[in-house]
Write a protein that holds these residues in place. Structure first.
Motif, mmCIF file in Angstrom:
data_model
loop_
_atom_site.group_PDB
_atom_site.id
_atom_site.type_symbol
_atom_site.label_atom_id
_atom_site.label_comp_id
_atom_site.label_asym_id
_atom_site.label_seq_id
_atom_site.Cartn_x
_atom_site.Cartn_y
_atom_site.Cartn_z
ATOM 1 N N VAL A 193 0.859 -1.187 0.000
ATOM 2 C CA VAL A 193 0.000 0.000 0.000
ATOM 3 C C VAL A 193 0.891 1.231 0.000
ATOM 4 O O VAL A 193 1.759 1.380 0.860
ATOM 5 C CB VAL A 193 -0.941 0.013 1.215
ATOM 6 C CG1 VAL A 193 -1.882 1.217 1.140
ATOM 7 C CG2 VAL A 193 -1.739 -1.290 1.289
ATOM 8 N N THR A 219 -1.127 7.906 -2.510
ATOM 9 C CA THR A 219 -1.412 8.303 -3.897
ATOM 10 C C THR A 219 -0.391 9.308 -4.425
ATOM 11 O O THR A 219 -0.288 9.508 -5.638
ATOM 12 C CB THR A 219 -2.823 8.917 -3.995
ATOM 13 O OG1 THR A 219 -2.904 10.039 -3.102
ATOM 14 C CG2 THR A 219 -3.893 7.914 -3.634
ATOM 15 N N PHE A 228 -3.434 4.466 -1.825
ATOM 16 C CA PHE A 228 -4.481 4.893 -0.890
ATOM 17 C C PHE A 228 -3.974 6.041 -0.036
ATOM 18 O O PHE A 228 -2.890 5.963 0.561
ATOM 19 C CB PHE A 228 -4.903 3.734 0.010
ATOM 20 C CG PHE A 228 -6.066 4.053 0.910
ATOM 21 C CD1 PHE A 228 -7.365 3.819 0.493
ATOM 22 C CD2 PHE A 228 -5.860 4.612 2.160
ATOM 23 C CE1 PHE A 228 -8.442 4.133 1.317
ATOM 24 C CE2 PHE A 228 -6.920 4.930 2.988
ATOM 25 C CZ PHE A 228 -8.219 4.698 2.560
ATOM 26 N N ALA A 273 -1.892 5.396 4.330
ATOM 27 C CA ALA A 273 -1.568 4.144 3.644
ATOM 28 C C ALA A 273 -1.333 3.027 4.655
ATOM 29 O O ALA A 273 -1.775 1.882 4.464
ATOM 30 C CB ALA A 273 -0.333 4.336 2.767
ATOM 31 N N HIS A 333 -4.624 1.797 6.106
ATOM 32 C CA HIS A 333 -5.350 0.980 5.135
ATOM 33 C C HIS A 333 -4.716 -0.410 5.010
ATOM 34 O O HIS A 333 -5.431 -1.416 4.876
ATOM 35 C CB HIS A 333 -5.370 1.682 3.781
ATOM 36 C CG HIS A 333 -6.250 1.013 2.767
ATOM 37 N ND1 HIS A 333 -7.613 0.855 2.957
ATOM 38 C CD2 HIS A 333 -5.958 0.439 1.562
ATOM 39 C CE1 HIS A 333 -8.124 0.228 1.903
ATOM 40 N NE2 HIS A 333 -7.147 -0.039 1.052
#
Length: 417
Positions: free
Chosen positions: A107, A110, A130, A137, A140
């Motif tokens: 992960v 962005t 994410f 991140a 998540h």
């Protein structure tokens, strides 16, 4: 800072046996990077300087070690691994997971540069973008861990990761037993926790003076320094050493650092830039900002290490080429080999020729010219001329400025921050 005389190493979560077992476990799948003396840096700093070239790992960073040690200890029912990282940890997990046939999900925020996303995907990992920050991140990734039954591979706060990173010191002290000081970059604290575990045990086994372990953090991100010393300096800013720009160090690592690390020093952005540039010029090796932190400490605090036999870990070499170019050009400017001079002229024919003649006489190469007639507080018949030029050194630049002033020109240097 550390209280070695009272230390019971048996209570620590990582032991020298853990690190030695990790080294045996991963040795055939990582590069045993060399440790070489740098005679030029030794002369420059007054210490005997040895460099450990971890930037020569396949993914150009030591992070492979801890990642691989963790992956090799997964149970047979592991569904796959997941990590949160936009940097070297992502590469290490992705590469070795792919090599071992373990599904890996990384992960990333962005905002991660496309080249880093592509590099991670090239190792076979599934990249999930994410959130705009690492914290988002990370959160998540922990959610996906719970939902899908993945095993989370922490970038630093895990005993298996720490043991893997400590294998760097196993190799350094085997190659150069005379080392009495190790300078280690600190982000979350995984590397220095492993290194200090090895250093303390090796000192005890040899029955000699302790091997001193000194951590290094960027002045903009003194998170471990704050944790150990109880200070509250801000952790923010656009540091060159983004690999150690961690706002919150680990819980496990903080305990080990408190027990085993002798000192933590802070380094400026200018020292980091100088270190990156010197390593390229002197050692012909590309090192990222975090990887150059150890040398930056030696440059900024020479009296702290003078006369010592020092080991420095060049822990990573993943630096954006455009950023590297900027660092090198800024270093040339600070050394006087590149300069921008602002010269006041009368706006009349032949004015530029008169200036160019002096540059030619002083054998200074003109790279770029820029006139300014409008946005200036000079009289309407005046103009300023910015000349970007190339000289041999600061003394050569000063001779040029003196020659211009002798001819009646008003000249000033456009200073670099």
């Amino acid at each position: 800072m550390a209280t070695h005389a009272k230390l019971d190493t048996e209570t620590l979560p990582v032991t020298i046996e853990d690190v030695r077992a990790a080294h045996a476990r991963i040795a055939d799948a990582i590069v045993r990077t060399p440790t070489f003396i740098s005679r030029t840096l030794s002369t420059l700093t007054g210490a005997t300087v040895y460099l450990k070239f971890e930037n020569l790992q396949f993914t150009a960073a030591y992070k492979e070690r801890g990642a691989l040690n963790t992956l090799l200890q997964l149970g047979p029912n592991a569904m796959g691994v997941i990590a949160a990282s936009a940097g070297n940890h992502a590469q290490g997990v992705a590469y070795h997971a792919s090599r071992l046939g373990i599904p890996a999900t990384i992960v990333m925020p962005t905002t991660t540069p496309t080249v880093k996303v592509m590099q991670t995907e090239s190792h076979g990992a599934n990249v999930v973008l994410f959130g705009q920050t690492f914290d988002a991140a990370y959160a998540h990734a922990r959610e996906l861990e719970a939902e899908r039954g993945y095993t989370f591979v922490h970038p630093f706060d895990d005993a298996r990761v720490i043991a893997g990173q400590g294998t760097v010191a196993i190799e350094m002290l085997a190659d150069v037993p005379a080392l009495d000081t190790l300078i280690v970059p600190i982000g979350g604290g995984g590397l220095i926790s492993g290194v200090s575990t090895v250093a303390r045990a090796t000192s005890a086994e040899r029955g000699g003076a302790p091997i001193e372990v000194v951590g290094v953090q960027a002045e903009l991100f003194p998170s471990m320094y704050n944790r150990i010393h109880g200070t509250d300096m801000p952790c923010a800013g656009d540091t060159l050493a983004e690999g150690i720009a961690v706002k919150e160090p680990g819980t496990i690592t903080s305990g080990i650092v408190r027990a085993l690390v002798d000192d933590i020093v802070l380094v400026s952005e200018r020292s980091l830039e100088s270190a990156v540039s010197l390593l390229l010029q002197i050692e012909k090796t590309v090192v990222e900002g975090a990887g150059a932190a150890g040398l930056a400490a030696l440059l900024q605090h020479p009296e702290r290490f003078r006369g010592r036999t020092v080991g420095i870990i060049l822990c990573g070499g993943n630096i954006d080429t455009r950023l590297l170019a900027n660092v090198l050009l800024r270093d040339l400017a600070r050394s006087g080999r590149l300069a921008r001079l602002r010269i006041v002229l009368r706006d009349q024919p032949g004015a530029l020729y008169g200036v160019a003649r002096i540059f030619e006489q002083e054998r200074v190469n003109i790279l770029e010219l820029a006139h300014q007639r409008i946005f200036t507080n000079l009289p309407a018949k005046g103009l300023s001329l910015d000349v970007e030029c190339e000289t041999r050194d600061l003394a050569h630049l000063e001779r040029l400025k003196a020659a211009l002033r002798t001819e009646g020109y008003e000249v000033s240097a456009v200073e670099l921050g």
